[in-house]
Enzyme design. Structure first.
Site, PDB file in Angstrom:
ATOM      1  N   ILE A  33       0.830  -1.216   0.000  1.00 49.94           N
ATOM      2  CA  ILE A  33       0.000   0.000   0.000  1.00 49.94           C
ATOM      3  C   ILE A  33       0.864   1.266   0.000  1.00 49.94           C
ATOM      4  CG2 ILE A  33      -1.985  -1.123   1.084  1.00 49.94           C
ATOM      5  CD1 ILE A  33      -1.157   0.347   3.712  1.00 49.94           C
ATOM      6  N   SER A  34       2.156   1.122  -0.220  1.00 46.37           N
ATOM      7  CA  SER A  34       3.062   2.272  -0.171  1.00 46.37           C
ATOM      8  C   SER A  34       3.008   3.088  -1.462  1.00 46.37           C
ATOM      9  CB  SER A  34       4.502   1.799   0.043  1.00 46.37           C
ATOM     10  OG  SER A  34       5.424   2.840  -0.248  1.00 46.37           O
TER      11      SER A  34
END
Length: 198
Positions: free
Chosen positions: A11-12
């Site tokens: 999710i970065s």
């Protein structure tokens, strides 16, 4: 042959903005890559970082300017506040771990999960979404169900290895032979140079 351990969070936004540059750099130098998805929030907790939700407003305001700047610079679409963020990283990470064990374009799969969050507003914690992305990237959708125990074990081990290796954020790249460490998509040029010199 040089080898790169790539610690990432699915999710970065910064992993998303790395795009396929790592893969292109590695191909140019004949280097191999091991993808090591992990719980990025726990990595912050373990290494003195601060989770985004707990960061000072000035840091978050800067992040809100910097992410679109980088996206524009790289010519990549970006939704600054995705509909499905943050979400549980474990299911998508397990799928990546299973795909890596099976073989195939793991880099493309990693990028597809990241793109799903930051450009397509898809929920990568949802089983149907994970299965669809696996299929779209040429993998068996059944990888979402198989090897869950091994996936969970590897996911936890990746966190421990990251802490032991000196990683504290993502993307984090480590040249295994020389222990050269590179934090952030904006350090890929330095990784490129280090591989050229190796």
């Amino acid at each position: 042959m040089a080898h790169i351990d790539y610690y990432l969070g699915t999710i970065s936004p910064w992993c998303y903005l790395a795009g396929d540059r790592l893969e292109r750099i590695a191909a140019r130098h004949g280097a191999t890559i091991t993808y090591k998805p992990l719980d990025l929030l726990q990595l912050f907790d373990r290494t003195g970082g601060v989770r985004p939700a707990d960061r000072h407003e000035s840091r978050m305001a800067y992040r809100a300017q910097e992410l679109p700047r980088w996206a524009d610079h790289l010519g990549m679409p970006l939704t600054l506040r995705p509909a499905h963020w943050p979400v549980n990283m474990a299911p998508s990470s397990y799928a990546i771990i299973a795909a890596q064990a099976r073989g195939g374009d793991v880099g493309g799969l990693v990028q597809a999960f990241l793109r799903a969050v930051w450009a397509e507003e898809r929920d990568i914690s949802d089983d149907a979404t994970i299965r669809a992305i696996l299929t779209e990237q040429g993998f068996d959708a059944g990888l979402a169900d198989s090897g869950l125990f091994i996936g969970a074990e590897t996911y936890g081990r990746n966190l421990e290895e990251a802490v032991a290796a000196g990683a504290f954020g993502a993307p984090f790249y480590i040249m295994r032979e020389t222990d050269q460490r590179f934090w952030g998509q904006d350090r890929l040029d330095f990784l490129d140079r280090a591989l050229a010199a190796a």
